[in-house]
Design a protein around this motif. Structure first.
Motif, PDB file in Angstrom:
ATOM      1  N   ILE A   1      16.827   7.526   6.821  1.00  0.00           N
ATOM      2  CA  ILE A   1      16.177   8.633   6.654  1.00  0.00           C
ATOM      3  C   ILE A   1      15.564   9.220   5.571  1.00  0.00           C
ATOM      4  O   ILE A   1      14.948   8.930   4.285  1.00  0.00           O
ATOM      5  CB  ILE A   1      17.814   9.562   5.701  1.00  0.00           C
ATOM      6  N   ARG A   2      14.377   9.703   5.725  1.00  0.00           N
ATOM      7  CA  ARG A   2      13.128   9.862   5.026  1.00  0.00           C
ATOM      8  C   ARG A   2      13.342  11.012   3.816  1.00  0.00           C
ATOM      9  O   ARG A   2      13.926  11.890   4.263  1.00  0.00           O
ATOM     10  CB  ARG A   2      12.091  10.321   5.399  1.00  0.00           C
ATOM     11  N   GLU A   3      13.516  10.812   2.665  1.00  0.00           N
ATOM     12  CA  GLU A   3      13.936  11.948   1.662  1.00  0.00           C
ATOM     13  C   GLU A   3      12.939  11.907   1.247  1.00  0.00           C
ATOM     14  O   GLU A   3      11.282  11.585   0.872  1.00  0.00           O
ATOM     15  CB  GLU A   3      14.641  11.004   0.325  1.00  0.00           C
ATOM     16  N   ARG A   4      13.243  14.090   0.084  1.00  0.00           N
ATOM     17  CA  ARG A   4      12.017  14.210  -0.487  1.00  0.00           C
ATOM     18  C   ARG A   4      12.343  14.740  -1.826  1.00  0.00           C
ATOM     19  O   ARG A   4      11.561  15.336  -2.699  1.00  0.00           O
ATOM     20  CB  ARG A   4      11.053  15.424   0.463  1.00  0.00           C
ATOM     21  N   LYS A   5      13.951  14.629  -1.973  1.00  0.00           N
ATOM     22  CA  LYS A   5      14.680  15.225  -3.529  1.00  0.00           C
ATOM     23  C   LYS A   5      14.138  13.719  -4.328  1.00  0.00           C
ATOM     24  O   LYS A   5      14.348  14.221  -5.276  1.00  0.00           O
ATOM     25  CB  LYS A   5      15.522  15.887  -3.220  1.00  0.00           C
ATOM     26  N   ARG A   6      14.503  12.347  -4.064  1.00  0.00           N
ATOM     27  CA  ARG A   6      14.781  11.660  -5.055  1.00  0.00           C
ATOM     28  C   ARG A   6      13.413  10.907  -6.125  1.00  0.00           C
ATOM     29  O   ARG A   6      14.135  11.783  -7.468  1.00  0.00           O
ATOM     30  CB  ARG A   6      14.749  10.534  -4.492  1.00  0.00           C
ATOM     31  N   SER A   7      12.323  11.466  -5.909  1.00  0.00           N
ATOM     32  CA  SER A   7      11.153  11.159  -6.815  1.00  0.00           C
ATOM     33  C   SER A   7      10.350  12.377  -5.567  1.00  0.00           C
ATOM     34  O   SER A   7      10.434  12.177  -5.002  1.00  0.00           O
ATOM     35  CB  SER A   7      11.332   9.921  -6.295  1.00  0.00           C
ATOM     36  N   LYS A   8       9.757  12.784  -7.229  1.00  0.00           N
ATOM     37  CA  LYS A   8       8.159  13.423  -7.051  1.00  0.00           C
ATOM     38  C   LYS A   8       6.879  12.818  -7.356  1.00  0.00           C
ATOM     39  O   LYS A   8       5.649  12.967  -5.579  1.00  0.00           O
ATOM     40  CB  LYS A   8       8.673  14.512  -8.077  1.00  0.00           C
ATOM     41  N   GLY A   9       7.097  11.528  -7.207  1.00  0.00           N
ATOM     42  CA  GLY A   9       5.656  10.940  -7.283  1.00  0.00           C
ATOM     43  C   GLY A   9       5.880   9.608  -6.248  1.00  0.00           C
ATOM     44  O   GLY A   9       4.496   9.407  -5.937  1.00  0.00           O
ATOM     45  N   LYS A  10       6.582   9.599  -5.427  1.00  0.00           N
ATOM     46  CA  LYS A  10       6.812   9.102  -4.534  1.00  0.00           C
ATOM     47  C   LYS A  10       7.131   9.274  -3.255  1.00  0.00           C
ATOM     48  O   LYS A  10       8.354   9.806  -3.280  1.00  0.00           O
ATOM     49  CB  LYS A  10       6.866   7.472  -4.481  1.00  0.00           C
ATOM     50  N   ARG A  11       7.083   8.450  -1.992  1.00  0.00           N
ATOM     51  CA  ARG A  11       7.752   8.999  -0.227  1.00  0.00           C
ATOM     52  C   ARG A  11       8.938   7.859  -0.207  1.00  0.00           C
ATOM     53  O   ARG A  11       8.915   6.449  -0.636  1.00  0.00           O
ATOM     54  CB  ARG A  11       7.189   8.697   0.575  1.00  0.00           C
ATOM     55  N   THR A  12      10.332   8.445  -0.497  1.00  0.00           N
ATOM     56  CA  THR A  12      11.394   7.546  -0.783  1.00  0.00           C
ATOM     57  C   THR A  12      12.414   7.305   1.155  1.00  0.00           C
ATOM     58  O   THR A  12      12.196   8.012   1.038  1.00  0.00           O
ATOM     59  CB  THR A  12      12.224   7.658  -1.475  1.00  0.00           C
ATOM     60  N   SER A  13      12.744   6.650   0.675  1.00  0.00           N
ATOM     61  CA  SER A  13      13.802   6.745   1.808  1.00  0.00           C
ATOM     62  C   SER A  13      15.595   6.107   2.285  1.00  0.00           C
ATOM     63  O   SER A  13      15.658   5.317   0.839  1.00  0.00           O
ATOM     64  CB  SER A  13      13.446   5.764   3.318  1.00  0.00           C
ATOM     65  N   ARG A  14      16.147   6.425   2.501  1.00  0.00           N
ATOM     66  CA  ARG A  14      17.493   5.739   2.508  1.00  0.00           C
ATOM     67  C   ARG A  14      17.836   4.904   3.416  1.00  0.00           C
ATOM     68  O   ARG A  14      17.479   5.811   4.852  1.00  0.00           O
ATOM     69  CB  ARG A  14      18.476   6.094   2.231  1.00  0.00           C
ATOM     70  N   THR A  15      19.252   4.126   4.563  1.00  0.00           N
ATOM     71  CA  THR A  15      19.294   3.506   5.671  1.00  0.00           C
ATOM     72  C   THR A  15      21.131   3.880   5.692  1.00  0.00           C
ATOM     73  O   THR A  15      21.655   4.002   4.401  1.00  0.00           O
ATOM     74  CB  THR A  15      19.213   2.377   5.363  1.00  0.00           C
ATOM     75  N   VAL A  16      21.494   4.397   6.534  1.00  0.00           N
ATOM     76  CA  VAL A  16      22.397   4.683   6.500  1.00  0.00           C
ATOM     77  C   VAL A  16      23.107   3.867   7.867  1.00  0.00           C
ATOM     78  O   VAL A  16      22.746   4.114   9.332  1.00  0.00           O
ATOM     79  CB  VAL A  16      23.826   6.350   6.835  1.00  0.00           C
ATOM     80  N   PRO A  17      24.766   3.224   8.202  1.00  0.00           N
ATOM     81  CA  PRO A  17      24.818   2.452   9.399  1.00  0.00           C
ATOM     82  C   PRO A  17      25.234   3.524  10.562  1.00  0.00           C
ATOM     83  O   PRO A  17      25.648   3.877   9.920  1.00  0.00           O
ATOM     84  CB  PRO A  17      26.721   1.491   8.942  1.00  0.00           C
ATOM     85  N   MET A  18      25.503   3.397  12.103  1.00  0.00           N
ATOM     86  CA  MET A  18      25.681   3.788  12.807  1.00  0.00           C
ATOM     87  C   MET A  18      26.938   4.312  13.033  1.00  0.00           C
ATOM     88  O   MET A  18      27.591   2.493  13.192  1.00  0.00           O
ATOM     89  CB  MET A  18      24.345   3.876  13.788  1.00  0.00           C
ATOM     90  N   SER A  19      27.787   4.582  13.818  1.00  0.00           N
ATOM     91  CA  SER A  19      29.262   5.019  14.319  1.00  0.00           C
ATOM     92  C   SER A  19      28.997   4.230  14.895  1.00  0.00           C
ATOM     93  O   SER A  19      27.276   4.874  15.747  1.00  0.00           O
ATOM     94  CB  SER A  19      29.492   5.365  13.662  1.00  0.00           C
ATOM     95  N   SER A  20      29.763   3.774  15.937  1.00  0.00           N
ATOM     96  CA  SER A  20      29.564   3.811  17.477  1.00  0.00           C
ATOM     97  C   SER A  20      29.698   4.768  18.083  1.00  0.00           C
ATOM     98  O   SER A  20      28.924   5.112  19.233  1.00  0.00           O
ATOM     99  CB  SER A  20      31.327   2.504  17.917  1.00  0.00           C
TER     100      SER A  20
END
Length: 279
Positions: free
Chosen positions: A159-178
């Motif tokens: 998931i591409r984020e925009r709120k966590r850091s103003k100075g760099k592009r961040t992302s997080r990962t989430v497992p997929m349910s079946s």
């Protein structure tokens, strides 16, 4: 017509006092949070002007007093919200605040998603809402999700984020349910392109995303739900109520402060009631 170099602490405090008497959403007094954001934005502009040499004095923000804000109600299931409204003696504003605190339990969520699958007018709607419900992704994050962000082999979504850091592009990962993995497999087989969720091959706009959400739930039991964020609240609340490690929840949804976590804390299963009964 205001001279910038005449800005003083008293002027800013008068601005806060005046704005606090204005009305915001649903006729409620304007939130102190909104006023604070306005001054933060102005302060950032002032900092730039100082660096450029347009102003010489520092931004006089120290010691400003803001009106008190009401703590938001804890998140509640649909049954809890309906029960409290049915008791009566609530203003329209209080009822609206309750709807803002709505989340779906796992049982309610299954019923909601079943309705979405049957009522959706376009094929992207069900997989998009299912992704929101099973990952906690925000509407904007869903809209910019790309095909390469779905890793079926590892069973994870980036998931591409925009709120966590103003100075760099961040992302997080989430497992997929079946369930989510199966739905996305079917959907992406029919929807080639850069972005995951599109309408006739075209990326969604904010208005389109909101329109199709409201249209899907119109004339249903869930017509009062406020927006896409209900799915995010549901994901976090259900994880908390099942005792999922808070660090995992933080990683999945991008929470960084205790204020963000506080509204979900009452859902954590614990021995508090038994401890109190023992006393």
């Amino acid at each position: 017509g205001f001279r910038v170099d005449s800005l003083t602490f008293a002027v800013l405090q008068d601005y806060i006092n005046t704005r606090s008497k204005s009305t915001g959403r649903r006729g409620k007094p304007l939130s102190a949070t909104t006023i604070r954001k306005e001054l933060v934005s102005f302060g950032a502009m002032w900092t730039w002007a100082t660096r450029m040499g347009y102003v010489k004095q520092p931004f006089p923000k120290q010691g400003l007093r803001y009106p008190k804000i009401d703590e938001k109600p804890p998140f509640q299931t649909l049954a809890e919200v309906e029960r409290r409204i049915a008791r009566g003696r609530l203003t329209k504003t209080q009822q609206d605040d309750l709807w803002d605190s709505l989340y779906f339990s796992t049982e309610e969520l299954a019923e909601v998603l079943s309705h979405v699958k049957a009522a959706a007018l376009h094929p992207f709607i069900y997989p998009m809402m299912l992704t929101a419900a099973h990952t906690g992704a925000r509407r904007s994050e869903l809209m910019r999700m790309e095909y390469q962000d779905i890793d079926f082999e590892s069973g994870k979504i980036t998931i591409r984020e925009r709120k966590r850091s103003k100075g760099k592009r961040t992302s997080r990962t989430v497992p997929m349910s079946s369930q989510l993995k199966a739905a996305l497999t079917d959907w992406l087989a029919e929807s080639p392109g850069q972005y995951v969720f599109t309408l006739n091959g075209t990326p969604l706009t904010v208005d389109e995303a909101n329109h199709h959400l409201k249209r899907t739930f119109a004339d249903s039991r869930w017509a009062q739900m406020r927006g896409w964020h209900v799915f995010r609240h549901s994901f976090i609340s259900n994880c908390a109520s099942r005792g999922v490690d808070q660090r995992m929840i933080d990683d999945w949804v991008g929470h960084q402060t205790d204020e963000m976590r506080k509204r979900y804390r009452h859902l954590l299963p614990s021995s508090q009631r038994n401890a109190l009964e023992s006393v």
